[in-house]
Design an enzyme around this catalytic site. Structure first.
Site, PDB file in Angstrom:
ATOM      1  N   CYS A 149       0.841  -1.198   0.000  1.00  0.00           N
ATOM      2  CA  CYS A 149       0.000   0.000   0.000  1.00  0.00           C
ATOM      3  C   CYS A 149       0.876   1.247   0.000  1.00  0.00           C
ATOM      4  O   CYS A 149       2.107   1.163   0.083  1.00  0.00           O
ATOM      5  CB  CYS A 149      -0.934   0.009   1.211  1.00  0.00           C
ATOM      6  SG  CYS A 149      -0.029   0.039   2.775  1.00  0.00           S
ATOM      7  N   CYS A 176       3.424   1.725   2.761  1.00  0.00           N
ATOM      8  CA  CYS A 176       4.697   1.029   2.579  1.00  0.00           C
ATOM      9  C   CYS A 176       5.694   1.917   1.837  1.00  0.00           C
ATOM     10  O   CYS A 176       6.870   2.004   2.212  1.00  0.00           O
ATOM     11  CB  CYS A 176       4.502  -0.267   1.799  1.00  0.00           C
ATOM     12  SG  CYS A 176       3.504  -1.508   2.654  1.00  0.00           S
ATOM     13  N   ASP A 234      56.128  -6.667  20.305  1.00  0.00           N
ATOM     14  CA  ASP A 234      55.581  -7.686  21.179  1.00  0.00           C
ATOM     15  C   ASP A 234      56.246  -9.009  20.768  1.00  0.00           C
ATOM     16  O   ASP A 234      56.687  -9.152  19.629  1.00  0.00           O
ATOM     17  CB  ASP A 234      54.063  -7.757  21.010  1.00  0.00           C
ATOM     18  CG  ASP A 234      53.454  -8.903  21.782  1.00  0.00           C
ATOM     19  OD1 ASP A 234      53.733  -9.013  22.988  1.00  0.00           O
ATOM     20  OD2 ASP A 234      52.721  -9.704  21.177  1.00  0.00           O
ATOM     21  N   ASP A 260      50.020  -7.746  17.780  1.00  0.00           N
ATOM     22  CA  ASP A 260      48.940  -8.428  17.062  1.00  0.00           C
ATOM     23  C   ASP A 260      47.749  -8.798  17.939  1.00  0.00           C
ATOM     24  O   ASP A 260      46.760  -9.314  17.441  1.00  0.00           O
ATOM     25  CB  ASP A 260      49.469  -9.700  16.394  1.00  0.00           C
ATOM     26  CG  ASP A 260      49.804 -10.795  17.409  1.00  0.00           C
ATOM     27  OD1 ASP A 260      50.084 -10.455  18.572  1.00  0.00           O
ATOM     28  OD2 ASP A 260      49.781 -11.983  17.033  1.00  0.00           O
ATOM     29  N   ASP A 265      47.656  -5.732  23.040  1.00  0.00           N
ATOM     30  CA  ASP A 265      48.581  -4.758  22.447  1.00  0.00           C
ATOM     31  C   ASP A 265      47.880  -3.477  22.021  1.00  0.00           C
ATOM     32  O   ASP A 265      48.539  -2.470  21.746  1.00  0.00           O
ATOM     33  CB  ASP A 265      49.287  -5.363  21.216  1.00  0.00           C
ATOM     34  CG  ASP A 265      50.129  -6.575  21.563  1.00  0.00           C
ATOM     35  OD1 ASP A 265      50.742  -6.561  22.644  1.00  0.00           O
ATOM     36  OD2 ASP A 265      50.168  -7.531  20.770  1.00  0.00           O
TER      37      ASP A 265
END
Length: 818
Positions: free
Chosen positions: A105, A108, A511, A710, A714
């Site tokens: 309709c 919508c 690291d 990673d 870290d």
């Protein structure tokens, strides 16, 4: 690369009001047409930045884009488009057509229209209930089909594009090709009309004198000036209407003065001073220069096109027991995709059947094919080798790895280097200063020599030789080529600031686990105090169930096949270990610090543990803290050092950088690894929350720090460092926090990242030096009458080309093999 959804970079706490403001801010990257020089981009940026509701704007001349952060509550996208138009530029638009299912309709259509109208960048929405179609107008390339389809689905409907991404790209390519052919015809016609005007000058060295009748010169030069060269006048008008001059103003002034004076002399029958060849030749040379510049800029943007070309147009999927071919952008999560040998992988996914060698070179920079089999994650854009694969799609559309890489590279190329601020200040006053110099030049020659011809030639030469274009292209073209070249080799640079800081750094902090080592430790010894080794291993493995920590995986791998009990009341101690309950027993698993904090007597195994630590082993201490507390034993694990780590560290040190290892592991194991790979400074047994403090301590010593890591732990240190580098094998948190992402877990890429950063900044310096020196030398030479207008026009046309061509030399860059 992990296939989980991307997470935002970790930020420091902010106020609720600031948080609400950040939620409202939207980002829009718009294509801009009509910019011809740095004055144009600088003027548009100033216009946008002054507008209420726009938080920040960056205009990139080389990419012909505007990157705008704005508050949609204060200014609409339509108002932004109007602002750009009023400034004398245009935003090219495209219309996306969709079939819509589920509308019943008018309510919508109204609801769907409101939903689509809220999408960032949308200029106009038209929904037709009868034909079940939606037409959405937005700037070219800004709105993806995936975004529209998702919005429509959230509104309770389904959408299907009438044109696939491949069809739209073909349309854009056809439009670009048509424009290119038109510009070439204009240039050819200009050259054809100009050539007879230059014949007298060309034949003079050979003693041949050719005189063209004044009216023939007029007829040849006028179409070049006002028809072929009309866009110079249009650009000049728009620029002046916006409040500042640009390159078009200088060209229009210089050539119009030459044509106008020549025409006046014809009208008064004074044919001694005709400059038709100068006006026509300058316009023709500028057109030639812009064509060459455009080709060079397209070449500079080849990295993005190469990445986009990795996306296949179609995908074969299994639905209802049949194999059907659909546009690749219509693949959804959990679809089963069939990939034949030699085809591009259309989406990120997991192999559920088959094995093959995949070419991931354009994604990770890894030149050799990589073996992939059942259960392994693969990346969209990779090329399948000899095997037939069935893949379950995991991430599609804008969330896919390839889409995120493309977005990251585009953002980096549109960012501004800090040095660009100086260039912007210069270009803002460039045209008024040049016009003033031209006026003073004319006045000076006329007063000193009384010769209007000499004064006129010198003034025109000043106008046409000045070139703000080279200044405007110096930085962005080098960034375009540099970041694109880096991406081809698996190095993703987030923005110009990260690039500048990287090339200026003097300390690299690594690291250990997963960065210098493989990140895949293996348990090699179980040493109990009382129980059997099997009982101790079974107990620790039971406690580790469900954990993603590398050491937990190592324990579970060692205990494979054992009957494990479910853990209860799990409690984590970051950087130390954890406690949990296994069958009424409270177990403590972790490092020496955790044992000491819980008053566990470790003297029975302390000497043996110290011996293992000196040989690079990581010690997992196990204790029971029921009354009475007691030590149960230790497990030792080793994590293999990556094959290229030693050479990578040596390469960094040979460049004069200080290399530091920062790890939460015990000092004995950390020092053993450091001794093997040549790192002299080790900071061990650091808790995750203390890594940031260690980075700040190094910075307080005056060091410019790069942090390479990673993991989730870290991320704060990556954000604190001057430049964070995240391994692509790591977590999304680390990668979203880092300024540079290394797509392979290869420490040698750190050296390569520094190399391309320095090479790119060297090109920026070279370009800026050339652009500034060119104008500093050329304008006085023209003012002193040492250059005629034709030579001045040729020099101006070639100056921009030389800057872009110099940037293109970065494409030759190759990482040194280690």
């Amino acid at each position: 690369m992990p296939k989980t959804s991307a997470l935002n970079a970790i930020k420091t706490p902010i106020s609720q009001d600031s948080a609400k403001l950040e939620e409202k801010i939207q980002t829009l990257t718009l294509p801009i047409k009509g910019m011809t020089c740095a004055s144009c981009s600088n003027r548009l940026e100033r216009v946008l930045s002054k507008q209420f509701g726009i938080i920040q704007s960056q205009v990139n001349l080389a990419l012909e884009q505007a990157h705008i952060h704005f508050n949609p509550k204060l200014i609409s996208t339509q108002a932004i488009y109007q602002l750009i138009t009023q400034a004398g530029f245009t935003v090219p638009m495209e219309t996306l057509d969709f079939n819509i299912d589920g509308m019943t309709c008018t309510a919508c259509t109204v609801r769907l229209e409101k939903v689509l109208d809220r999408l960032s960048g949308v200029s106009k929405v038209a929904i037709h209930l009868a034909t079940e179609k939606a037409m959405i107008t937005a700037p070219t390339g800004v709105l993806s089909s995936d975004t529209v389809i998702t919005a429509v689905q959230q509104a309770g409907f389904t959408a299907k594009p009438l044109l696939s991404v491949a069809d739209r790209e073909a349309q854009e390519k056809a439009q670009t090709s048509a424009k290119d052919r038109y510009e070439l015809r204009q240039l050819q016609l200009a050259a054809l009309l100009t050539f007879p005007l230059t014949l007298p000058m060309l034949m003079m060295p050979f003693g041949i004198h050719i005189d063209l009748a004044p009216w023939i010169q007029f007829l040849l030069a006028t179409p070049v000036q006002f028809w072929i060269g009309r866009h110079f006048y249009v650009g000049a008008y728009k620029s002046l209407r916006g409040g500042i001059g640009n390159m078009d103003v200088l060209v229009s002034l210089g050539t119009s003065a030459a044509w106008g004076l020549s025409t006046w002399n014809i009208l008064i029958s004074s044919n001694d001073y005709l400059y038709f060849e100068a006006s026509a030749m300058v316009i023709t040379l500028v057109l030639l220069g812009r064509r060459l510049e455009g080709r060079a800029k397209r070449s500079a943007a080849s990295a993005i096109r190469a990445l986009m070309a990795l996306r296949p147009a179609t995908a074969q999927i299994e639905r209802a027991g049949k194999i059907i071919t659909i546009p690749a952008e219509q693949v959804v999560t959990d679809d089963i995709v069939l990939v034949r040998p030699g085809e591009h992988i259309p989406v990120d996914g997991v192999i559920i059947e088959g094995s093959s060698q995949l070419d991931e070179s354009m994604i990770t920079g890894e030149s050799l094919p990589v073996a992939r089999g059942k259960g392994e994650a693969i990346t969209g854009g990779s090329v399948n080798g000899e095997g037939l694969l069935r893949i379950q799609a995991t991430t599609v559309g804008a969330e896919s790895t390839l889409a995120r890489i493309i977005q990251l590279v585009e953002n980096a190329q549109s960012s501004k280097a800090p040095v660009q601020k100086l260039v912007d200040q210069v270009t803002h006053i460039f045209v008024p200063v040049v016009v003033t110099i031209a006026f003073l030049t004319f006045a000076g020659w006329w007063l000193l020599e009384g010769s209007t011809e000499t004064a006129f030639k010198a003034a025109i030469s000043v106008l046409v030789i000045a070139c703000p274009c080279a200044l405007g292209l110096a930085t962005p073209t080098a960034l375009m080529v540099g970041t694109g070249t880096a991406a081809r080799h698996g190095i993703l640079i987030r923005d110009a600031i990260a690039l500048e800081r990287a090339q200026n750094s003097d300390t690299v902090v690594f690291d250990k686990t997963g960065t210098l080592t493989e990140g895949q430790p293996a348990v090699d010894l179980v040493l109990p105090v009382e129980d059997s080794a099997e009982t101790l291993l079974q107990l620790v493995a039971s406690a580790q169930q469900g954990s993603e920590h590398p050491l937990a995986k190592a324990v579970l791998a060692k205990a494979q096949g054992m009957a494990l009990s479910p853990p209860q009341n799990f409690r984590n101690f970051p950087g130390k270990g954890f406690s949990t309950q296994i069958q009424e027993r409270t177990i403590l698993v972790g490092n020496r610090r955790l044992m000491e904090e819980n008053q566990i007597d470790i003297s029975l195994l302390q000497a043996q543990a110290a011996t293992f630590e000196k040989t690079g082993h990581t010690i997992i201490w196990v204790a029971e803290i029921n009354s009475p507390s007691r030590l149960l034993g230790i497990l030792t694990a080793t994590d293999p050092i990556k094959a290229v780590t030693s050479q990578a560290i040596s390469s960094l040190q040979s460049r004069g950088l200080t290399v530091v290892m920062l790890t939460g592991d015990n000092s004995g194991a950390a020092q053993a690894v450091a001794d093997k790979i040549g790192i002299k400074q080790v900071i061990a047994e650091v808790l995750p929350e203390d890594k940031t403090n260690q980075i700040q301590t190094l910075q307080a010593q005056g060091r410019r720090v790069i942090m390479v890591g990673d993991g989730v732990n870290d991320a704060p240190a990556l954000a604190t460092a001057d430049v964070g580098m995240a391994m692509g094998t790591g977590t999304d948190v680390a990668m979203e926090t880092a300024g540079i992402i290394l797509m392979r877990g290869d420490p040698s890429l750190v050296t390569a990242a520094l190399s391309i950063s320095r090479a790119t900044y060297q090109k920026i310096r070279q370009n800026l030096f050339w652009a500034f020196v060119y104008n500093i030398l050329a304008i006085p030479l023209a003012a002193f009458g040492m250059l005629n207008p034709v030579v001045a026009g040729a020099a101006m046309a070639m100056s921009s080309v030389s800057v872009v061509s110099n940037s293109l030399l970065l494409r030759r860059w190759q990482p040194k093999l280690i």
